[in-house]
Write a protein that holds these residues in place. Sequence first.
Motif, PDB file in Angstrom:
ATOM      1  N   GLU A  81      -7.243  27.172  -8.185  1.00  0.00           N
ATOM      2  CA  GLU A  81      -7.884  25.855  -8.286  1.00  0.00           C
ATOM      3  C   GLU A  81      -6.840  24.732  -8.234  1.00  0.00           C
ATOM      4  OE1 GLU A  81     -10.250  25.943 -11.862  1.00  0.00           O
ATOM      5  OE2 GLU A  81     -11.795  27.112 -10.876  1.00  0.00           O
ATOM      6  N   GLU A  87      -3.255  29.669  -3.998  1.00  0.00           N
ATOM      7  CA  GLU A  87      -4.385  30.485  -4.461  1.00  0.00           C
ATOM      8  C   GLU A  87      -4.883  29.933  -5.791  1.00  0.00           C
ATOM      9  OE1 GLU A  87      -3.414  34.627  -4.692  1.00  0.00           O
ATOM     10  OE2 GLU A  87      -5.315  35.156  -5.642  1.00  0.00           O
ATOM     11  N   ASP A 142     -10.010  28.201  -4.450  1.00  0.00           N
ATOM     12  CA  ASP A 142     -11.399  28.247  -4.925  1.00  0.00           C
ATOM     13  C   ASP A 142     -11.971  26.860  -5.133  1.00  0.00           C
ATOM     14  OD1 ASP A 142     -11.274  31.023  -5.233  1.00  0.00           O
ATOM     15  OD2 ASP A 142     -10.265  30.786  -7.166  1.00  0.00           O
ATOM     16  N   GLN A 155     -12.943  27.588   4.792  1.00  0.00           N
ATOM     17  CA  GLN A 155     -14.015  27.574   3.779  1.00  0.00           C
ATOM     18  C   GLN A 155     -14.803  26.265   3.861  1.00  0.00           C
ATOM     19  OE1 GLN A 155     -13.118  29.161  -0.236  1.00  0.00           O
ATOM     20  NE2 GLN A 155     -11.022  28.758   0.361  1.00  0.00           N
ATOM     21  N   ASP A 174     -21.943  24.263  -6.324  1.00  0.00           N
ATOM     22  CA  ASP A 174     -20.578  23.853  -5.960  1.00  0.00           C
ATOM     23  C   ASP A 174     -20.455  22.335  -5.965  1.00  0.00           C
ATOM     24  OD1 ASP A 174     -18.847  25.905  -5.705  1.00  0.00           O
ATOM     25  OD2 ASP A 174     -19.303  26.319  -3.597  1.00  0.00           O
ATOM     26  N   LYS A 186      -7.222  30.890   0.136  1.00  0.00           N
ATOM     27  CA  LYS A 186      -7.544  31.477  -1.171  1.00  0.00           C
ATOM     28  C   LYS A 186      -7.739  30.405  -2.243  1.00  0.00           C
ATOM     29  CE  LYS A 186      -5.325  35.886  -0.271  1.00  0.00           C
ATOM     30  NZ  LYS A 186      -4.164  36.759  -0.577  1.00  0.00           N
TER      31      LYS A 186
END
Lengths: 148, 116
Positions: B21, B19, B53, B83, A37, B51
């Motif tokens: 990128e 949601e 990424d 996250q 990542d 959501k």
Amino acid sequence: MATVELTFSALPAHVRTARLVATAIARRTGVEESLLDEVRLAVGEACSRAVEAHRLHCPVEPIRIELRDDLGRFEVTVTDSAPSDELEQERELLRFDDPLGQLPDTLMTGFGIAVIVGLADDVQVYPSQKGMRIRMSWPAATNGLSPV
Amino acid sequence: MDLKLDHHSEDRLTIVEVEGEIDVYTAPRLRELLIDLVNKGNFHLLVNMEKVDFLDSTGLGVLVGGLKRVRAHDGSLELVCTQERILKIFRITGLTKVFGIYASVEEAKEAHGRDK
């Protein structure tokens, strides 16, 4: 030492492709899954910065990225052709304690470099009138998973 | 993955669902949405990033730009994010001190209700 080189036009859509290629090669080189990542984000930041600089100074020139498996390190070098002294000056002026007081371009340039420095295990930034070169590397398995 | 955007209002709060990128390619769409919401008088925004990424500095710049716009109207722009890979970017850039970051939409709504 095995090397993959990629050149792409200064279009935002290609940054995602560069990220995907870098992550795939990092994985094959044996970079730990937990670091992938960081590789993806740092390479994306370096390429985004290069695309923005090219769109400003030299939109038809391509951006070059080299991905290298070098003695147990996975090394990525992103090279652009846009004069970068001005960007360096802006970076020095960036104040992270007052992001709301920054101009948007200064803010993103400064954030981009800050994110790369925060994520990559080892980073060198070489600004010049002929362009900027950002070299970053991460530990990889000495024999990799398969040749790059 | 591309970027999907949606929004709805609950009381005085506008919740923006993101949601996919957020990068140099997709961030302009988020910027346009935030500008449009502010221009239509939505000054209290909650951006749900559960959501998302991928987020890069271009996305951070858009969020900071949105915060500047709502603050000009005494408004707020807060985030929902748990996250770790996204939170890490906010920590590296020191933006955890600038944005209110909540663990859920419900938690953010409760905090927003208390501040009313």
